[in-house]
Design a protein around this motif. Structure first.
Motif, PDB file in Angstrom:
ATOM      1  N   MET A   1       0.857  -1.199   0.000  1.00 33.67           N
ATOM      2  CA  MET A   1       0.000   0.000   0.000  1.00 33.67           C
ATOM      3  C   MET A   1       0.884   1.237   0.000  1.00 33.67           C
ATOM      4  O   MET A   1       1.850   1.332   0.763  1.00 33.67           O
ATOM      5  CB  MET A   1      -0.888   0.010   1.250  1.00 33.67           C
ATOM      6  CG  MET A   1      -1.902   1.137   1.282  1.00 33.67           C
ATOM      7  SD  MET A   1      -2.995   0.983   2.715  1.00 33.67           S
ATOM      8  CE  MET A   1      -4.108   2.320   2.390  1.00 33.67           C
ATOM      9  N   VAL A   2       0.586   2.208  -0.817  1.00 31.58           N
ATOM     10  CA  VAL A   2       1.397   3.403  -0.948  1.00 31.58           C
ATOM     11  C   VAL A   2       0.711   4.554  -0.235  1.00 31.58           C
ATOM     12  O   VAL A   2      -0.501   4.733  -0.334  1.00 31.58           O
ATOM     13  CB  VAL A   2       1.613   3.757  -2.441  1.00 31.58           C
ATOM     14  CG1 VAL A   2       2.451   5.009  -2.568  1.00 31.58           C
ATOM     15  CG2 VAL A   2       2.287   2.590  -3.153  1.00 31.58           C
ATOM     16  N   LEU A   3       1.503   5.337   0.509  1.00 32.12           N
ATOM     17  CA  LEU A   3       0.958   6.506   1.202  1.00 32.12           C
ATOM     18  C   LEU A   3       0.502   7.535   0.185  1.00 32.12           C
ATOM     19  O   LEU A   3       1.286   7.998  -0.638  1.00 32.12           O
ATOM     20  CB  LEU A   3       2.027   7.124   2.113  1.00 32.12           C
ATOM     21  CG  LEU A   3       1.616   8.373   2.887  1.00 32.12           C
ATOM     22  CD1 LEU A   3       0.488   8.045   3.845  1.00 32.12           C
ATOM     23  CD2 LEU A   3       2.806   8.954   3.642  1.00 32.12           C
ATOM     24  N   PRO A   4      -0.774   7.917   0.211  1.00 33.63           N
ATOM     25  CA  PRO A   4      -1.277   8.884  -0.763  1.00 33.63           C
ATOM     26  C   PRO A   4      -0.712  10.266  -0.511  1.00 33.63           C
ATOM     27  O   PRO A   4      -0.187  10.566   0.542  1.00 33.63           O
ATOM     28  CB  PRO A   4      -2.800   8.864  -0.514  1.00 33.63           C
ATOM     29  CG  PRO A   4      -3.052   7.665   0.336  1.00 33.63           C
ATOM     30  CD  PRO A   4      -1.821   7.406   1.097  1.00 33.63           C
ATOM     31  N   ASP A   9      -7.363  15.189  -3.082  1.00 30.59           N
ATOM     32  CA  ASP A   9      -8.747  15.492  -2.752  1.00 30.59           C
ATOM     33  C   ASP A   9      -9.129  14.901  -1.402  1.00 30.59           C
ATOM     34  O   ASP A   9      -8.298  14.362  -0.667  1.00 30.59           O
ATOM     35  CB  ASP A   9      -9.667  14.980  -3.871  1.00 30.59           C
ATOM     36  CG  ASP A   9      -9.450  13.483  -4.123  1.00 30.59           C
ATOM     37  OD1 ASP A   9      -8.871  12.809  -3.246  1.00 30.59           O
ATOM     38  OD2 ASP A   9      -9.868  13.006  -5.194  1.00 30.59           O
ATOM     39  N   VAL A  10     -10.440  14.994  -1.058  1.00 28.22           N
ATOM     40  CA  VAL A  10     -10.929  14.523   0.232  1.00 28.22           C
ATOM     41  C   VAL A  10     -10.695  13.027   0.397  1.00 28.22           C
ATOM     42  O   VAL A  10     -10.308  12.544   1.469  1.00 28.22           O
ATOM     43  CB  VAL A  10     -12.430  14.850   0.385  1.00 28.22           C
ATOM     44  CG1 VAL A  10     -12.972  14.275   1.691  1.00 28.22           C
ATOM     45  CG2 VAL A  10     -12.644  16.352   0.337  1.00 28.22           C
ATOM     46  N   LEU A  11     -10.877  12.254  -0.705  1.00 29.51           N
ATOM     47  CA  LEU A  11     -10.669  10.810  -0.637  1.00 29.51           C
ATOM     48  C   LEU A  11      -9.219  10.496  -0.270  1.00 29.51           C
ATOM     49  O   LEU A  11      -8.948   9.616   0.536  1.00 29.51           O
ATOM     50  CB  LEU A  11     -11.034  10.170  -1.978  1.00 29.51           C
ATOM     51  CG  LEU A  11     -10.833   8.638  -2.072  1.00 29.51           C
ATOM     52  CD1 LEU A  11     -11.682   7.934  -1.013  1.00 29.51           C
ATOM     53  CD2 LEU A  11     -11.172   8.127  -3.462  1.00 29.51           C
ATOM     54  N   ASP A  15      -7.680   8.464   2.924  1.00 21.08           N
ATOM     55  CA  ASP A  15      -6.749   7.363   2.765  1.00 21.08           C
ATOM     56  C   ASP A  15      -5.518   7.552   3.656  1.00 21.08           C
ATOM     57  O   ASP A  15      -4.991   6.595   4.201  1.00 21.08           O
ATOM     58  CB  ASP A  15      -6.324   7.245   1.304  1.00 21.08           C
ATOM     59  CG  ASP A  15      -7.446   6.702   0.434  1.00 21.08           C
ATOM     60  OD1 ASP A  15      -8.390   6.124   1.007  1.00 21.08           O
ATOM     61  OD2 ASP A  15      -7.382   6.880  -0.794  1.00 21.08           O
ATOM     62  N   VAL A  16      -5.068   8.785   3.781  1.00 20.04           N
ATOM     63  CA  VAL A  16      -3.928   9.070   4.646  1.00 20.04           C
ATOM     64  C   VAL A  16      -4.266   8.737   6.097  1.00 20.04           C
ATOM     65  O   VAL A  16      -3.477   8.104   6.804  1.00 20.04           O
ATOM     66  CB  VAL A  16      -3.501  10.548   4.519  1.00 20.04           C
ATOM     67  CG1 VAL A  16      -2.470  10.899   5.594  1.00 20.04           C
ATOM     68  CG2 VAL A  16      -2.948  10.836   3.141  1.00 20.04           C
ATOM     69  N   ASP A  17      -5.442   9.139   6.531  1.00 18.01           N
ATOM     70  CA  ASP A  17      -5.867   8.841   7.907  1.00 18.01           C
ATOM     71  C   ASP A  17      -5.958   7.334   8.138  1.00 18.01           C
ATOM     72  O   ASP A  17      -5.559   6.829   9.198  1.00 18.01           O
ATOM     73  CB  ASP A  17      -7.217   9.503   8.192  1.00 18.01           C
ATOM     74  CG  ASP A  17      -7.113  11.024   8.264  1.00 18.01           C
ATOM     75  OD1 ASP A  17      -5.991  11.512   8.543  1.00 18.01           O
ATOM     76  OD2 ASP A  17      -8.123  11.703   8.053  1.00 18.01           O
TER      77      ASP A  17
END
Length: 298
Positions: A1-4, A9-11, A15-17
């Motif tokens: 999984m790659v850190l966005p 955007d909000v999505l 994803d970061v959270d």
């Protein structure tokens, strides 16, 4: 999984959270390789620090200290006691550190926080070992009366580096005034009012405590080859290995505390932690100087 990318955007922000909650160590390491931290600080940078004196009117001295989101309220109360036979010419200082349930979700109602007595003992040992206070100054009548100083520190928000509450003591003690006392008709030592009531005072007059040395502390977090100054509670929970360095006002080492952890503290790492503490001591001294210049000393 790659850190966005957090700038998306909000999505992406969601994803970061999610990545932060599911893979906290990987999340922090993506920042460490860039020599930065999620809150924007560099690895060697401490959080913004501020303080205010006189927060508790009923106490003989009080201070409210904020280090990042960590908040501490300290208050000191002076009472007359009978000194021990082993130290008839010395007073005493009792330090209690309190962590109510409101300060952290890890503290449960009805159960004392495990860290509280440890921090209390650390703080007491540090103040006595560095010679910050000469306990003989708290003596009134040899073998009969001396001052007992009760220092209570309440953690209002525990967001890491709890031992930095040493700053509370640095704020309080220079402005603590020892009252004038006399012996009443029953042979008890009592605090005199402004007019003295015609009674002969036991001590010469109100005075400030003489502090021979002021300790400064910094908690550092060790992770692999990285050293993080002044960690938050989240950083402490993820990377676990802490080192607390205490220096006196001349820059000499007072104590070094490392409560376990998976990372070995090699000599080079300790030297780097001491260097960071010296840098932090200069910052804290500037804060103390600002507070001192803003206070009206009797």
């Amino acid at each position: 999984m790659v850190l966005p990318d957090a700038s998306g955007d909000v999505l992406s922000e969601m994803d970061v959270d999610a990545f932060r909650r599911l893979f906290p160590l990987r999340f922090f390491e993506t920042h460490l390789v860039k020599s930065t931290r999620p809150d924007g600080r560099s690895l060697a940078e401490a959080r913004e620090t501020s303080s205010a004196l006189g927060a508790v009117a009923s106490a003989d001295g009080s201070a409210l200290v904020k280090i990042g989101s960590t908040r501490m309220l300290a208050a000191i109360k002076m009472e007359v006691m009978t000194p021990s036979k082993e130290s008839p010419d010395e007073g005493c200082i009792a330090i209690d550190f309190h962590m109510p349930p409101i300060c952290s979700p890890t503290v449960r109602p009805g159960r004392p926080a495990e860290a509280a007595p440890v921090v209390s003992k650390q703080l007491s040992d540090t103040i006595l070992s560095c010679g910050m206070i000469n306990l003989k100054e708290l003596s009134l009548i040899s073998g009969k009366a001396a001052w007992m100083a009760y220092l209570d520190i309440y953690c209002l928000d525990a967001d890491g580096a709890l031992f930095e509450l040493l700053l509370c003591c640095q704020q309080l003690l220079p402005f603590l005034t020892i009252p004038i006392v006399s012996m009443n008709d029953d042979g008890k030592v009592v605090v005199l009012s402004g007019d003295h009531g015609g009674k002969e005072p036991v001590n010469k007059g109100k005075r400030k405590l003489t502090l021979s040395s002021i300790p400064f502390s910094l908690t550092c977090l060790l992770h692999k080859n990285y050293i993080l100054a002044d960690p938050t509670a989240e950083e402490e929970s993820v990377m676990e290995t802490l080192v607390t360095v205490v220096l006196d006002s001349s820059g000499q080492l007072v104590s070094l505390y490392k409560p376990g952890g998976p990372v070995l503290a090699y000599t080079s790492a300790i030297q780097d932690c001491v260097a960071l503490t010296r840098q932090r001591a200069r910052e804290l001294q500037m804060i103390l100087d600002e507070v001192t210049s803003g206070m009206e000393v009797d």
